[in-house]
Design a protein around this motif. Sequence first.
Motif, PDB file in Angstrom:
ATOM      1  N   ILE A  40       0.831  -1.212   0.000  1.00  0.00           N
ATOM      2  CA  ILE A  40       0.000   0.000   0.000  1.00  0.00           C
ATOM      3  C   ILE A  40       0.863   1.258   0.000  1.00  0.00           C
ATOM      4  CG2 ILE A  40      -1.878  -1.188   1.184  1.00  0.00           C
ATOM      5  CD1 ILE A  40      -1.167   0.410   3.685  1.00  0.00           C
ATOM      6  N   SER A  41       0.270   2.329  -0.476  1.00  0.00           N
ATOM      7  CA  SER A  41       0.922   3.633  -0.457  1.00  0.00           C
ATOM      8  C   SER A  41       0.172   4.549   0.500  1.00  0.00           C
ATOM      9  CB  SER A  41       0.907   4.253  -1.854  1.00  0.00           C
ATOM     10  OG  SER A  41       1.304   5.612  -1.779  1.00  0.00           O
ATOM     11  N   PRO A  42       0.896   5.164   1.432  1.00  0.00           N
ATOM     12  CA  PRO A  42       0.241   6.126   2.325  1.00  0.00           C
ATOM     13  C   PRO A  42      -0.321   7.329   1.575  1.00  0.00           C
ATOM     14  CG  PRO A  42       2.350   5.454   3.216  1.00  0.00           C
ATOM     15  CD  PRO A  42       2.279   4.905   1.822  1.00  0.00           C
ATOM     16  N   LEU A  43       0.092   7.503   0.319  1.00  0.00           N
ATOM     17  CA  LEU A  43      -0.402   8.619  -0.488  1.00  0.00           C
ATOM     18  C   LEU A  43      -1.672   8.271  -1.261  1.00  0.00           C
ATOM     19  CD1 LEU A  43       3.032   9.872  -1.849  1.00  0.00           C
ATOM     20  CD2 LEU A  43       1.766  10.670   0.161  1.00  0.00           C
ATOM     21  N   ALA A  44      -2.092   7.013  -1.226  1.00  0.00           N
ATOM     22  CA  ALA A  44      -3.311   6.613  -1.934  1.00  0.00           C
ATOM     23  C   ALA A  44      -4.504   7.348  -1.335  1.00  0.00           C
ATOM     24  CB  ALA A  44      -3.500   5.101  -1.849  1.00  0.00           C
ATOM     25  N   GLU A  88      10.285  -3.776  10.061  1.00  0.00           N
ATOM     26  CA  GLU A  88      10.673  -2.400  10.391  1.00  0.00           C
ATOM     27  C   GLU A  88      10.046  -1.440   9.377  1.00  0.00           C
ATOM     28  OE1 GLU A  88      13.528  -4.194   7.606  1.00  0.00           O
ATOM     29  OE2 GLU A  88      12.794  -4.867   9.541  1.00  0.00           O
ATOM     30  N   ILE A  89       9.840  -1.938   8.158  1.00  0.00           N
ATOM     31  CA  ILE A  89       9.172  -1.141   7.130  1.00  0.00           C
ATOM     32  C   ILE A  89       7.709  -0.914   7.528  1.00  0.00           C
ATOM     33  CG2 ILE A  89       8.419  -1.146   4.709  1.00  0.00           C
ATOM     34  CD1 ILE A  89      10.975  -2.855   4.159  1.00  0.00           C
ATOM     35  N   TYR A  90       7.101  -1.910   8.174  1.00  0.00           N
ATOM     36  CA  TYR A  90       5.712  -1.790   8.608  1.00  0.00           C
ATOM     37  C   TYR A  90       5.532  -0.629   9.578  1.00  0.00           C
ATOM     38  CZ  TYR A  90       4.114  -6.278   6.645  1.00  0.00           C
ATOM     39  OH  TYR A  90       3.740  -7.293   5.829  1.00  0.00           O
ATOM     40  N   ALA A  91       6.408  -0.522  10.565  1.00  0.00           N
ATOM     41  CA  ALA A  91       6.285   0.563  11.545  1.00  0.00           C
ATOM     42  C   ALA A  91       6.413   1.920  10.856  1.00  0.00           C
ATOM     43  CB  ALA A  91       7.328   0.406  12.647  1.00  0.00           C
ATOM     44  N   ALA A  92       7.365   2.034   9.939  1.00  0.00           N
ATOM     45  CA  ALA A  92       7.549   3.290   9.216  1.00  0.00           C
ATOM     46  C   ALA A  92       6.320   3.606   8.361  1.00  0.00           C
ATOM     47  CB  ALA A  92       8.799   3.215   8.346  1.00  0.00           C
ATOM     48  N   LYS A  93       5.786   2.599   7.665  1.00  0.00           N
ATOM     49  CA  LYS A  93       4.627   2.824   6.803  1.00  0.00           C
ATOM     50  C   LYS A  93       3.400   3.200   7.633  1.00  0.00           C
ATOM     51  CE  LYS A  93       4.384   0.957   2.912  1.00  0.00           C
ATOM     52  NZ  LYS A  93       4.215   0.161   1.687  1.00  0.00           N
ATOM     53  N   LEU A  94       3.206   2.551   8.775  1.00  0.00           N
ATOM     54  CA  LEU A  94       2.085   2.912   9.641  1.00  0.00           C
ATOM     55  C   LEU A  94       2.222   4.354  10.135  1.00  0.00           C
ATOM     56  CD1 LEU A  94       1.691  -0.398  11.649  1.00  0.00           C
ATOM     57  CD2 LEU A  94       0.039   0.573  10.031  1.00  0.00           C
ATOM     58  N   GLY A  95       3.442   4.751  10.463  1.00  0.00           N
ATOM     59  CA  GLY A  95       3.685   6.143  10.854  1.00  0.00           C
ATOM     60  C   GLY A  95       3.347   7.107   9.729  1.00  0.00           C
ATOM     61  N   GLN A  96       3.661   6.727   8.488  1.00  0.00           N
ATOM     62  CA  GLN A  96       3.318   7.561   7.337  1.00  0.00           C
ATOM     63  C   GLN A  96       1.804   7.638   7.149  1.00  0.00           C
ATOM     64  OE1 GLN A  96       5.478   5.490   4.309  1.00  0.00           O
ATOM     65  NE2 GLN A  96       7.322   6.727   4.559  1.00  0.00           N
ATOM     66  N   LEU A  97       1.126   6.545   7.403  1.00  0.00           N
ATOM     67  CA  LEU A  97      -0.334   6.564   7.298  1.00  0.00           C
ATOM     68  C   LEU A  97      -0.938   7.507   8.338  1.00  0.00           C
ATOM     69  CD1 LEU A  97      -0.855   2.813   6.541  1.00  0.00           C
ATOM     70  CD2 LEU A  97      -1.765   4.676   5.135  1.00  0.00           C
ATOM     71  N   VAL A  98      -0.349   7.542   9.524  1.00  0.00           N
ATOM     72  CA  VAL A  98      -0.827   8.462  10.563  1.00  0.00           C
ATOM     73  C   VAL A  98      -0.533   9.902  10.155  1.00  0.00           C
ATOM     74  CG1 VAL A  98      -0.516   9.228  12.957  1.00  0.00           C
ATOM     75  CG2 VAL A  98      -0.624   6.776  12.431  1.00  0.00           C
TER      76      VAL A  98
END
Length: 156
Positions: A40-44, A88-98
Amino acid sequence: NAECDGAGCVGTRAFAFGRLGPAPAGGSRLSHWPIQLHLISPLAPHYRGKDLLLVADCVPFALPDFHQRLLDGKALAIACPKLDAGQEIYAAKLGQLVDQAEIASLTVVTMEVPCCMGLTRLAQEAVLLSRRQVPLRQVVVSVQGEVVEESTRGSR
């Protein structure tokens, strides 16, 4: 592979397929693709301002009314805290989603098995490290398909 071209594979391209009106009884409440957290993209746009449902891969198979009970009206991301590499990518991506998608809330749905708790820890870490504050809700499902725990933490 014929489905993959210079623009990427069809299965990984982000798209929304919003529904007009309620889904038929027992029908799917899924509104976008892809749903795997790595893809997924946090920019979607379908994540922007939404309530995000982060679900362990096994949950929809165990919880008979998953779509109606939890998914309806929410953006979805799935992950397996035991089998997926690159967490570790998951934590970063979740932070981007927030922070970037400005999700309204984060609900983590896991199975009652110990390996699923890693997904909750990743979500907690992401919320703690993000600039924005969002409520974090936890739902735990038994292997028999019953919700055995529900709790909500305020923002931070």
